[in-house]
Design a protein around this motif. Structure first.
Motif, mmCIF file in Angstrom:
data_model
loop_
_atom_site.group_PDB
_atom_site.id
_atom_site.type_symbol
_atom_site.label_atom_id
_atom_site.label_comp_id
_atom_site.label_asym_id
_atom_site.label_seq_id
_atom_site.Cartn_x
_atom_site.Cartn_y
_atom_site.Cartn_z
ATOM 1 N N SER A 29 -2.778 1.987 -6.941
ATOM 2 C CA SER A 29 -4.162 2.467 -7.096
ATOM 3 C C SER A 29 -4.212 3.715 -7.968
ATOM 4 N N HIS A 77 -2.505 -6.561 -3.537
ATOM 5 C CA HIS A 77 -1.258 -6.751 -2.789
ATOM 6 C C HIS A 77 -1.156 -8.227 -2.382
ATOM 7 N N GLU A 92 -8.309 -4.608 -5.988
ATOM 8 C CA GLU A 92 -8.446 -5.481 -4.808
ATOM 9 C C GLU A 92 -9.823 -6.161 -4.800
ATOM 10 N N SER A 119 0.845 -1.193 0.000
ATOM 11 C CA SER A 119 0.000 0.000 0.000
ATOM 12 C C SER A 119 0.880 1.242 0.000
#
Lengths: 235, 406
Positions: free
Chosen positions: A47, A201, A169, A42
């Protein structure tokens, strides 16, 4: 020709007194029918990369061509049309309209379509049947389980038959059983010729793809094609 | 995206928040309803006043002795001027062709007695033209005659209020009333006339021949007023001018001296009342503007909250292909619908209240169609004006930011 072509894409956010560079010089080509995973921890910028690739956000600099169109130069109206016709989204948090039935959620992209088909409801039923929700047409998101909601989202991404689907995700909010179901759906879609980009991830999810691109600190750290062990099955 | 699906989206969103939608339109509703009712009250009272003015005497000019000054919207006489006389009245009647009827007039508040009853009333002295000019009609009995004027007879016609105070339920005709120790025989009864523009009771009077009043009671040769009826409305201004010239000459006023009388025509009274009602109208418009502004701000607040609350929805719509203008339109339609909803109910409410007050409340209200049309337009404009800002704000959001906002 590539379906998606990014050349030296940069994205930075300007704060009051400093600038954060989220993406640094990303160059990426994706072909039609590719099954791709973009992985990274992250904050790595994956993203943001999806947001730009999905035309939800504009790059600070660089060139981005999607299906032959230079989308980084398009007006809001044309960009909206690209999102409407060429891209399907599957989000971790589903992003369904609350209080609206599964059927109406699925038809939402057609509401904004330039030339909506006459058999909107029929097509919505079809795609909902495809994800196994033919018995849940008139349920609102609140009345559906997480797995069912995610399937509604997938149905919505398919309704306008876009060439490429971005899934951010997709299993993040699901239990393992529903996660596996969702991934099976994506595997099936690739076989039907869709281009799918998974952002995750989770290495287990990433393993489904044929090509894994890992992002670290806004840069592509590695870009590996999978062993051709699965290839015969694909062919 | 077509109009119908935009409207459908807006309606669905508003139905999902019924209470909020109603609260947002409440301001407009109250504003519009109150404007309609207030305009109706204004129009009604204006009509009432005009009726009263017409009832005071058609095509009438009142000549008042002395200077009239306007105080608190009413005309009041100042000073004690003794130059106006019955002789002036005679000359006006004889020399000015536009004049139809003339009645010199004097009055005094005095006690009248009937048996053991005593009541203060207005002793009014004038000629036979007076009831004709001022619109008094004999209900019972008869008017006194020219002969009664010449002989200064002690006869009287009595108004309804004076009857009530002096006689109660008894029939006054033929009875004798004492004024200033002088007995008067009641020969007639006036029809009720109500109040005048100054709110004075026009039925509280005992009407006697002018010479009787002047010689036997007040002991004077001048009068305080002369009522004149002009042949037609168009001639009022011309006749006024002629009367002024005649009186200045008769009162021997040279060019340096001001008039020692004041002419008030029916037109003047109407003009005066019109000014008052125009002021009232301006007041209504002011109050209306404020209440509609408040209503508009209500819409603005609700729409801003709505936009903030539905940021994610905006993100979702943008992600699946909604353009900025699609979003603007969606929120604009919502505020327009709120505006029309409030306006529509407000109009219904205002019209209902107006009709109800007229029907059961015994009020004089006049429904004004213009105010309803204006109200409808105002609703639309408020809906757009106060919806534009939140709508544009909503459309400006970056789709990705809108989606990830918490």
């Amino acid at each position: 020709m590539s379906l998606l072509e990014m050349n030296s894409i940069c994205k930075s956010y300007r704060n009051i007194d400093f600038e954060t560079q989220v993406l640094k010089d990303i160059t990426l080509h994706i072909n039609e029918g590719d099954y791709i995973s973009i992985i990274g921890p992250s904050g790595s910028g994956k993203s943001t990369l999806m947001a730009i690739a999905g035309c939800l956000s504009k790059p600070t600099s660089g060139e981005y061509i999607l299906d032959g169109e230079e989308v980084d130069k398009l007006s809001d109206r044309k960009l909206s049309r690209v999102r409407n016709e060429k891209i399907g989204f599957v989000f971790q948090a589903f992003h369904l309209l609350p209080g609206v039935t599964a059927l109406d959620n699925v038809t939402l992209p057609l509401v904004y379509s330039r030339n909506p088909p006459s058999d909107i409801k029929e097509r919505a039923r079809e795609v909902l049947a495809k994800v196994g929700l033919e018995h849940r047409l008139h349920h609102t998101p609140g009345q559906l389980s997480g797995g069912e909601q995610q399937r509604v989202t997938i149905a919505r991404s398919l309704i306008n038959n876009p060439p490429i689907i971005f899934a951010d995700e997709p299993t993040g909010n699901l239990d393992s059983k529903n996660g596996i179901e969702t991934m099976k759906t994506f595997d099936k879609l690739v076989k039907e010729g869709k281009t799918i980009v998974l952002i995750t991830h989770d290495s287990e999810v990433a393993e489904h793809a044929d090509r894994i691109i890992s992002i670290l600190d806004g840069e592509i750290a590695s870009d590996t094609k999978r062993q051709p062990s699965n290839l015969p099955e694909k062919l | 995206m077509n109009l119908l699906s935009s409207l459908a989206i807006a309606v669905t969103a508003l139905l999902a928040h019924k209470t909020r939608t109603l609260l947002a339109s409440l301001g407009i509703l109250i504003g519009i309803a109150s404007v309609i009712v207030m305009v109706a009250i204004g129009k009604g009272s204006q009509q009432e006043v005009m009726d009263v003015i017409a009832g005071m005497g058609e095509n009438m000019i009142t000549i008042n002795a002395g200077e009239m000054k306007r105080r608190g919207g009413r005309l009041r006489l100042s000073g004690n001027v003794t130059t106006l006389s019955p002789r002036d009245a005679e000359r006006i009647a004889n020399e000015i062709e536009e004049v139809e009827l003339v009645a010199p007039f004097e009055e005094k508040r005095m006690n009248a007695k009937f048996g053991n009853n005593a009541a203060e009333t207005t002793i009014t002295g004038s000629t036979v033209d007076f009831p004709l000019i001022r619109g008094y009609r004999i209900e019972k009995g008869e008017m006194f005659s020219e002969r009664d004027l010449k002989t200064a007879s002690r006869v009287a016609i009595i108004g309804k209020t004076a009857i009530k105070n002096l006689f109660g339920e008894e029939d006054p005709i033929g009875q004798v009333v004492k004024v200033h120790f002088i007995p008067f025989k009641i020969i007639g009864v006036f029809e009720a006339k109500g109040v005048d523009t100054n709110g004075l009771d026009q039925d509280d009077l005992i009407f006697i021949p002018l010479p009787t009043l002047m010689r036997r009671i007040v002991n004077q040769t001048h009068v305080s007023r002369i009522f004149v009826k002009i042949s037609s409305r168009e001639n009022i201004s011309k006749a006024s001018e002629k009367i002024r010239e005649l009186l200045r000459e008769s009162h021997k006023l040279n060019d340096e001296r001001e008039d020692d009388f004041t002419l008030v025509s029916q037109l003047d009274l109407e003009e005066m009342k019109r000014e008052t009602s125009e002021l009232f109208t301006k007041l209504i418009v002011g109050v209306a503007a404020i209440s509609l502004l408040v209503g508009g701000i209500g819409i603005l607040a609700v729409m801003l909250i709505s936009v903030k609350e539905r940021t994610k929805e905006i993100g979702i719509r943008r992600a699946v292909g909604a353009t900025r203008s699609d979003i603007v339109r969606q929120f604009l339609y919502e505020s327009l619908i709120i505006g029309f909803l409030g306006g529509g109910i407000g109009i219904a409410f205002g019209v209902g209240l107006t009709l109800g007050l007229t029907h059961w409340g015994n009020w004089t209200l006049l429904l004004d169609q213009d105010s309803i049309w204006t109200a409808s337009w105002v609703c639309a404009v408020i809906g757009v004006v106060f919806g534009v800002f939140p709508a544009i704000k909503a459309s400006k959001l970056d789709p990705m930011e809108a989606l990830t906002i918490e």
